[in-house]
Design a protein around this motif. Structure first.
Motif, PDB file in Angstrom:
ATOM      1  N   ASP A 323       0.498  -1.201   0.169  1.00  0.00           N
ATOM      2  CA  ASP A 323       0.045  -0.241   0.045  1.00  0.00           C
ATOM      3  C   ASP A 323       0.983   1.213  -0.051  1.00  0.00           C
ATOM      4  O   ASP A 323       0.875   2.046   0.702  1.00  0.00           O
ATOM      5  CB  ASP A 323      -1.066  -0.176   1.288  1.00  0.00           C
ATOM      6  CG  ASP A 323      -2.044   1.188   0.857  1.00  0.00           C
ATOM      7  OD1 ASP A 323      -2.434   1.640   0.154  1.00  0.00           O
ATOM      8  OD2 ASP A 323      -2.485   1.321   2.543  1.00  0.00           O
ATOM      9  N   GLY A 325       0.734   3.401  -2.130  1.00  0.00           N
ATOM     10  CA  GLY A 325       0.252   5.363  -2.327  1.00  0.00           C
ATOM     11  C   GLY A 325       0.776   5.759  -3.602  1.00  0.00           C
ATOM     12  O   GLY A 325      -0.437   6.692  -3.936  1.00  0.00           O
ATOM     13  N   LEU A 326       1.580   5.402  -3.908  1.00  0.00           N
ATOM     14  CA  LEU A 326       2.444   6.156  -4.973  1.00  0.00           C
ATOM     15  C   LEU A 326       2.458   4.603  -5.992  1.00  0.00           C
ATOM     16  O   LEU A 326       3.808   4.519  -5.314  1.00  0.00           O
ATOM     17  CB  LEU A 326       2.907   7.384  -4.725  1.00  0.00           C
ATOM     18  CG  LEU A 326       4.221   8.047  -5.827  1.00  0.00           C
ATOM     19  CD1 LEU A 326       2.464   8.822  -6.607  1.00  0.00           C
ATOM     20  CD2 LEU A 326       4.690   9.104  -5.088  1.00  0.00           C
ATOM     21  N   PRO A 353      -6.139   2.898  -3.164  1.00  0.00           N
ATOM     22  CA  PRO A 353      -6.514   4.490  -4.033  1.00  0.00           C
ATOM     23  C   PRO A 353      -4.459   4.234  -3.811  1.00  0.00           C
ATOM     24  O   PRO A 353      -4.213   4.525  -3.476  1.00  0.00           O
ATOM     25  CB  PRO A 353      -6.738   4.739  -3.117  1.00  0.00           C
ATOM     26  CG  PRO A 353      -8.141   4.547  -2.222  1.00  0.00           C
ATOM     27  CD  PRO A 353      -7.124   3.301  -2.213  1.00  0.00           C
ATOM     28  N   GLU A 355      -1.524   6.567  -6.272  1.00  0.00           N
ATOM     29  CA  GLU A 355      -1.797   7.821  -7.601  1.00  0.00           C
ATOM     30  C   GLU A 355      -0.440   7.460  -8.759  1.00  0.00           C
ATOM     31  O   GLU A 355       0.751   6.707  -7.843  1.00  0.00           O
ATOM     32  CB  GLU A 355      -1.303   8.759  -6.972  1.00  0.00           C
ATOM     33  CG  GLU A 355      -1.001   9.755  -7.870  1.00  0.00           C
ATOM     34  CD  GLU A 355      -0.196  11.322  -7.243  1.00  0.00           C
ATOM     35  OE1 GLU A 355      -0.747  12.254  -7.748  1.00  0.00           O
ATOM     36  OE2 GLU A 355      -0.814  11.173  -6.076  1.00  0.00           O
TER      37      GLU A 355
ATOM     38  N   ARG B 231       2.501   0.096   7.407  1.00  0.00           N
ATOM     39  CA  ARG B 231       0.964   0.990   7.772  1.00  0.00           C
ATOM     40  C   ARG B 231       0.663   0.467   6.235  1.00  0.00           C
ATOM     41  O   ARG B 231      -0.544   0.249   6.252  1.00  0.00           O
ATOM     42  CB  ARG B 231       0.899   1.876   8.464  1.00  0.00           C
ATOM     43  CG  ARG B 231       0.559   1.340  10.016  1.00  0.00           C
ATOM     44  CD  ARG B 231       0.534   2.234  10.629  1.00  0.00           C
ATOM     45  NE  ARG B 231       1.960   2.783  11.627  1.00  0.00           N
ATOM     46  CZ  ARG B 231       2.109   2.144  13.049  1.00  0.00           C
ATOM     47  NH1 ARG B 231       0.295   1.835  14.070  1.00  0.00           N
ATOM     48  NH2 ARG B 231       2.917   2.219  13.939  1.00  0.00           N
ATOM     49  N   GLY B 232       1.298   1.084   5.777  1.00  0.00           N
ATOM     50  CA  GLY B 232       0.484   1.080   3.907  1.00  0.00           C
ATOM     51  C   GLY B 232       0.023   3.211   4.310  1.00  0.00           C
ATOM     52  O   GLY B 232      -1.215   3.403   5.040  1.00  0.00           O
ATOM     53  N   ARG B 233      -0.337   3.338   3.251  1.00  0.00           N
ATOM     54  CA  ARG B 233      -0.860   5.418   2.960  1.00  0.00           C
ATOM     55  C   ARG B 233      -2.374   5.247   3.030  1.00  0.00           C
ATOM     56  O   ARG B 233      -3.052   6.101   3.406  1.00  0.00           O
ATOM     57  CB  ARG B 233      -1.119   5.708   1.068  1.00  0.00           C
ATOM     58  CG  ARG B 233      -1.820   6.118   1.692  1.00  0.00           C
ATOM     59  CD  ARG B 233      -0.433   8.207   1.507  1.00  0.00           C
ATOM     60  NE  ARG B 233      -0.906   8.507   0.530  1.00  0.00           N
ATOM     61  CZ  ARG B 233      -0.396   9.577  -0.376  1.00  0.00           C
ATOM     62  NH1 ARG B 233       1.182   8.460  -0.033  1.00  0.00           N
ATOM     63  NH2 ARG B 233       0.270   9.938  -1.485  1.00  0.00           N
ATOM     64  N   ASN B 234      -3.304   3.926   3.415  1.00  0.00           N
ATOM     65  CA  ASN B 234      -4.456   3.812   3.223  1.00  0.00           C
ATOM     66  C   ASN B 234      -4.445   2.603   4.409  1.00  0.00           C
ATOM     67  O   ASN B 234      -6.113   2.083   4.620  1.00  0.00           O
ATOM     68  CB  ASN B 234      -5.277   3.026   1.905  1.00  0.00           C
ATOM     69  CG  ASN B 234      -4.693   3.697   1.201  1.00  0.00           C
ATOM     70  OD1 ASN B 234      -5.557   5.016   0.494  1.00  0.00           O
ATOM     71  ND2 ASN B 234      -4.100   3.659   0.374  1.00  0.00           N
ATOM     72  N   GLY B 235      -3.598   2.475   5.034  1.00  0.00           N
ATOM     73  CA  GLY B 235      -3.491   0.921   6.556  1.00  0.00           C
ATOM     74  C   GLY B 235      -3.870  -0.138   5.818  1.00  0.00           C
ATOM     75  O   GLY B 235      -4.339  -0.960   6.635  1.00  0.00           O
ATOM     76  N   ALA B 236      -4.184  -0.238   4.225  1.00  0.00           N
ATOM     77  CA  ALA B 236      -3.823  -1.162   3.544  1.00  0.00           C
ATOM     78  C   ALA B 236      -2.540  -2.327   3.468  1.00  0.00           C
ATOM     79  O   ALA B 236      -2.791  -3.554   3.071  1.00  0.00           O
ATOM     80  CB  ALA B 236      -4.439  -1.091   2.401  1.00  0.00           C
ATOM     81  N   ALA B 237      -1.226  -1.584   3.901  1.00  0.00           N
ATOM     82  CA  ALA B 237       0.109  -3.261   3.840  1.00  0.00           C
ATOM     83  C   ALA B 237      -0.274  -4.495   3.945  1.00  0.00           C
ATOM     84  O   ALA B 237      -1.220  -3.967   5.747  1.00  0.00           O
ATOM     85  CB  ALA B 237       0.697  -2.260   4.305  1.00  0.00           C
ATOM     86  N   GLY B 238      -0.315  -4.902   3.529  1.00  0.00           N
ATOM     87  CA  GLY B 238      -0.894  -6.617   4.166  1.00  0.00           C
ATOM     88  C   GLY B 238      -2.179  -6.734   4.264  1.00  0.00           C
ATOM     89  O   GLY B 238      -2.371  -8.123   4.684  1.00  0.00           O
TER      90      GLY B 238
END
Lengths: 387, 387
Positions: A323, A325-326, A353, A355, B231-238
């Motif tokens: 994740d 983000g970019l 999401p 980018e 953690r990832g930008r959207n909290g979606a890592a993992g």
DNA sequence: TTTGTTAGTTAGGCTGCCTAACACAAAAAG
DNA sequence: CTTTTTGTGTTAGGCAGCCTAACTAACAAA
């Protein structure tokens, strides 16, 4: 390695002096009051720091800057005592070399186009690297100061000395090339280098985390999470060409198949196989395909869109894992803005999401990245590892 | 939030005092000379640091330890002035709560089995959390000191205040539960919490990077790279349950399908569908399946092996992206040693070398992880964010 | 009781930063 | 032209936070 006769015998700088030096290395030439305020150091401390740094010629004054009012401020930059670095991108089609100061003022650069596209690291490349480095060193001038570090970007997996070096082909660079002794040597994968370059100078500037995805002859990724390059235990982080494929109920996945399916070769083979006779001759290579697609050729556009979807699916996989983000797209195909919308659509539809941006640095990304890493190594040598 | 009447008014500790405090928090009770030598602080500095820490009762002497020779050394531990934290695992089957000191001495713990397995976060869970926290706070004793932080582990994606909170279900915990005001609050995904616990107290202790993969009702991963939780930008890592599937030429991948295919439900459905009549009744749930597989039932073993292969393939995908070098298996299915060899074989065949281990903490992993994160938040409050 | 060993304190010094006050340079005001 | 204003750089002196050296305290074995 430490008591070289040209080396200053460990200046052991104070904290503020190190901060000032780092600032000049990273931000380029600047005036004393400007540095002071940006590091929130008092003027006496700045005086002491500059004096400390001028003794070994780590910095030098280059003039005075007049403001609207008041006394003019002295301007400084990194000096010759700080030395220089050599950065080499040992690529499969070119060898690119840059010699620069620690604040990235270019001293020389060389580009060698290799006679044949070397699909992987081999002795031919090693010889080319040796020749280019020798030429650069022959051109060295005393004003450059000592060579502090040398960086080599390789199109192979790269593991540290603690890893399983034998399983990579990284040692092949040294078959015909001996790095200068007593100089810090940095090896890094070329895609990781490109990621580092985009992080600091390119499309990912300011992003804390992102993935650089190179789409070209092969497919690979460089991952930066929390401003740190992720290398992986086997130097295999971002080796998305090695993803197993296909991945479906009942199918038996094969390691490394993603590369074969998504690489330029297989892609163009599919294009040729699926090219209608009525549409004229199939394009010979991706450049041609992109050219005619760019001028509106529907058949070409269809193939580009299809490939964008495939790339988007792979990126979606990465997004579900880290994740970022970019994502910055680079490489022969990835640099094209034609691919971008399809990739963005697919990736966002299939995952979280993200980018998607195009590279800002193109073919220079790798040299600039390894240059950056070499400079970081040089700083570690000069300032003594910490932070 | 900062000038609570029970709070000491910003002691502003010296660097050495902070280091000593951190050492006692992380390493538990210890003697003065031991701390001094492990932090390489001189005895006078230790004296000053301890004096500084004893004033606000951040530490307290708990006795003297006699060595073989010489004067006995004073032993210290974290004192009541440092306060305590509350950690809550708001899971889908249980709510687990721990109240502990910053050096992880358990003050109370509670476990509530939820009446029905709540597949996702809802108001029922929120009410349970409210009740458990209220009960814990009712039991609070003055010797515990002030509540410094509270951590909540949630079975949802968790994003920071800058992220798109609305898209997660993380806010639902607060539908019936109001966290104590003026106390640092930490939210984290439950799988990430388990990863943190394994990192510090479990199977991944000492590993710089690893992935914790939870295989149970749902499938998820917690990623620790360079000792940092990703953690990832959207909290979606993992969020590997969200991987699109299938991924094959011609197939159109569907987002989130991996979860449906690899989750317990679908897995058991396949087991039942493929269970030969001759083999007797099909097992009712995974626990039963694992039980009969463990006692040598060939049909059960075949299904376990098949599932291990599927899990191994997903892990291979993760390895090709981040190459963590180590994967810890947890969750209802993942905790079973039966799965491990098959997973290890598949993952290593399909990607780069990874060690696969079983969890050491089992169902406690999540509470322990959120406890750790709450303690870190409490330390940030006490010592003032830096480092 | 003496002696050796380890624990903790007191005294004093050094480093690396700070503030305050002064000297210097350059444009603007008289 | 001075003189004033404003920003640059230096000198003097202070203070925090660490250190070493030397002393006192506690404890076991001779």
């Amino acid at each position: 390695m430490d008591q070289n006769e040209t080396d200053a015998p460990k200046p052991a700088l104070t904290g503020s002096a190190r901060a000032v030096f780092r600032q000049l290395v990273e931000g380029g030439p600047s005036t004393r009051p400007h540095i002071g305020s940006s590091l929130s150091l008092s003027r006496p401390t700045m005086s002491a720091a500059i004096a400390e740094l001028e003794r070994p010629q780590y910095v030098e004054m280059i003039g005075a800057v007049r403001g609207a009012l008041g006394r003019s401020a002295a301007q400084y930059r990194v000096g010759s005592g700080a030395g220089h670095v050599i950065a080499v991108d040992a690529g499969s089609t070119h060898v690119r070399l840059r010699v620069s100061t620690l604040d990235r003022r270019l001293l020389t650069s060389r580009v060698l186009r290799l006679p044949v596209s070397q699909i992987s690291m081999n002795e031919e490349v090693s010889r080319a690297v040796a020749a280019e480095v020798a030429a650069a060193q022959a051109a060295m001038r005393p004003s450059w100061g000592p060579l502090r570090a040398m960086g080599l970007a390789l199109p192979t997996r790269v593991v540290g000395p603690t890893g399983d070096v034998a399983s990579t082909r990284q040692e092949i660079v040294f078959s015909a090339f001996t790095p200068p002794p007593g100089v810090a040597l940095v090896l890094e994968n070329n895609v990781n280098c490109a990621a580092v370059a985009e992080q600091h100078y390119g499309a990912a500037r300011g992003a804390q985390s992102f993935a650089y995805v190179q789409v070209g002859l092969k497919i690979g990724m460089g991952l930066v999470l929390g401003e740190q390059l992720v290398r992986g235990r086997n130097g295999a982080a971002g080796e998305i060409g090695h993803l197993s494929f296909p991945f479906a109920p009942g199918a038996s996945p094969q390691p490394g198949e993603a590369e074969h399916y998504l690489g330029t070769e297989a892609f163009m083979a599919r294009v040729r196989a699926d090219w209608p006779e009525a549409a004229g001759d199939a394009p010979a290579d991706t450049a041609e395909l992109l050219a005619i697609a760019g001028s509106g050729h529907v058949e070409a556009l269809r193939h580009v869109a299809r490939h964008a979807l495939d790339i988007g699916a792979v990126i979606a996989t990465c997004v579900s894992v880290v994740d970022p983000g970019l994502v910055v797209l680079g490489g022969g195909l990835g640099a094209s803005p034609l691919l971008l919308p399809g990739v963005a659509e697919a990736a966002n539809r299939l995952s979280y999401p993200v980018e998607i941006r195009n590279t800002l640095l193109g073919a220079d990304a790798t040299v600039l990245g390894i240059e950056r890493l070499a400079i970081e190594a040089a700083m570690a040598v000069l300032l003594g590892d910490e932070a």
